[in-house]
Write an enzyme that holds these catalytic residues in place. Structure first.
Site, PDB file in Angstrom:
ATOM      1  N   HIS A 109       0.891  -1.158   0.000  1.00 63.26           N
ATOM      2  CA  HIS A 109       0.000   0.000   0.000  1.00 63.26           C
ATOM      3  C   HIS A 109       0.933   1.213   0.000  1.00 63.26           C
ATOM      4  O   HIS A 109       1.769   1.332   0.888  1.00 63.26           O
ATOM      5  CB  HIS A 109      -0.842   0.028   1.260  1.00 63.26           C
TER       6      HIS A 109
ATOM      7  N   GLU B 253      -1.360   5.967  -0.194  1.00 67.01           N
ATOM      8  CA  GLU B 253      -2.832   5.957  -0.246  1.00 67.01           C
ATOM      9  C   GLU B 253      -3.310   7.171   0.544  1.00 67.01           C
ATOM     10  O   GLU B 253      -3.784   7.080   1.670  1.00 67.01           O
ATOM     11  CB  GLU B 253      -3.401   4.660   0.345  1.00 67.01           C
TER      12      GLU B 253
HETATM   13 FE   FE2 Z   1      -5.895  -2.304   0.561  1.00 66.96          FE
END
Ligand code: FE2
Length: 428
Positions: A210, A213
């Site tokens: 990730h 984000e």
């Molecule tokens: Fe996710």
């Protein structure tokens, strides 16, 4: 004699009238007018036969937990993470297994036969890790489940997370994950990317992080991820998931960043559902749409896939395991409305996603695994438009799910007699 022949299929690349022969779980022939007999024959009647859908980004440990212990009121990523934290102490391994298996049934019904799921390792019990390792084993006959060790609460921010991540990998989790934008500082985030890529390089593992984000245009972890990929020679083995900061970044900076990503052969996974509901929450108007620059990254030669991220969990209360829904959302969010662009969105939930997951034997070619989905549509664009019915879902040459063609009957004032039609209306 073959085990199965699917006759008169249209393939995603546009080839029509193709017969696909299957022997011992593999595609043995793929050609027009295949001269062979088989134990089972399916008439595709010109409809679209595709390799299975692939969800490149999911959270199976949280799926179907929506409302537990309460709903996400603000709708933000941060409240979702807090909510998951509230739920964790009362989680049981059995509850995670039960919900995950229920979700996998939905997935099969949707022709979704390969899933990369992140699994939260910031729990000293590693409850979710053990639960999803068990699920991976249970569903292996019908779903390829790949697990990513994901430090949800931060590699450095959550006490003991680094050791827990290493332990999760020892127990059999497949891929190294991360969440640099959630570390306390940009510096900690950078250090986490560096440390996690080094672990992957040492152990010969893939990376899926990730990354950025956030709506912060100054977030710089994609740059670090690409640079670390190059430094450690991990080209083609590292994926950046979300990359939503790229939506808000200065165009001049992006003109430097994208070539660096291409140099690293960095994979990109956008998650249009989650990105649409979680990003831009601090804006008034204009309200930013937080999906990364999908068509521009595709044009730069990067492999871009689309993931579902969440289905009925603290971050997203809707969803049904339907990757055509995901592609449909991406078409709108990224304004990818040309025929080629829509086909690229279909590829992003099939072949491109399979490439990022390094799936073995995926595809419609002689020698590939005989995993296929027959859709009630004539081409990928129609499949996205109608979120077409999965008429047959085939795994290793056997039908494991089927559904009838959708049909609607109308009783209209001023229109005598029954009117009925099936979707799609004009399949030849
Ligand atoms: Fe996710």
């Amino acid at each position: 004699m073959l085990d199965l022949i699917v006759r008169n299929a249209t393939l995603p690349d546009g080839r029509r009238g193709i017969d696909v022969g299957v022997q011992a779980g593999r595609i043995a022939a793929l050609e027009p007018n295949l001269q062979a007999t088989a134990g089972q024959s399916i008439d595709a009647n010109g409809r679209l036969l595709t390799p299975p859908f692939v969800d490149s980004h999911f959270h199976m440990d949280a799926t179907l937990s929506v409302g537990l212990p309460r709903r996400n009121r603000s709708g933000t990523l941060l409240e979702g993470i807090a909510l998951w934290g509230e739920l964790k102490p009362s989680l049981t391994g059995q509850a995670i297994v039960d919900r995950a298996l229920a979700y996998c049934d939905w997935a099969v019904a949707r022709g979704l036969l390969a899933i990369r799921s992140h699994v939260d390792i910031c729990d000293p019990r590693l409850l979710a890790v053990d639960a999803l390792l068990e699920v991976r084993k249970k569903v292996a006959p019908y779903i390829d489940l790949q697990l990513v060790a994901f430090p949800q609460d931060g590699l450095y921010r959550s006490p003991g997370a680094l050791e827990l991540l290493k332990e999760a990998l020892r127990r059999g989790v497949d891929v190294v994950g991360g969440i640099p934008h959630f570390e306390r500082t940009m510096e900690d985030g950078r250090a986490s990317v560096r440390a996690l890529c080094e672990i992957a390089a040492e152990q010969g593992l893939l990376v899926d992080m990730h990354c950025d984000e956030t709506d912060d245009p100054m977030s710089r972890h994609v740059e670090t991820l690409a640079a670390e990929t190059v430094r450690l020679g991990l080209h083609g083995r590292v994926v950046g998931s979300h990359l939503t900061s790229m939506h808000s970044m200065d165009n001049y900076y992006v003109s430097k960043l994208v070539p660096l990503m291409a140099e690293a052969d960095l994979g990109v996974i956008a998650n249009p559902f989650a990105n649409m509901v979680l990003q831009g929450r601090h804006d008034t108007y204009p309200k930013r749409r937080g999906m990364t620059r999908v068509p521009e990254l595709m044009a730069a030669g990067l492999t871009v896939a689309l993931g579902q991220d969440s289905t009925m969990d603290p971050w997203y209360g809707l969803g049904s395991g339907d990757m055509l829904d995901v592609a449909h959302m991406a078409v709108h969010v990224a304004q990818m409305t040309s025929l080629d662009a829509m086909s690229a969105c279909f590829a992003a939930v099939t072949g491109s996603a399979a490439r990022l997951l390094h799936l073995d034997g995926y595809g419609l070619d002689v020698g590939c695994k005989a995993d296929m989905v027959l859709l009630d549509a004539s081409d990928p664009v129609e499949a996205i438009r109608l979120r077409a019915t999965r008429l047959k879902v085939i795994r290793a040459g056997k039908v494991i799910a089927e559904a009838p063609s959708a049909r609607t009957s109308l009783a209209l004032p001023g229109r005598p007699g029954e009117i009925s039609f099936s979707w799609p209306r004009d399949v030849s």
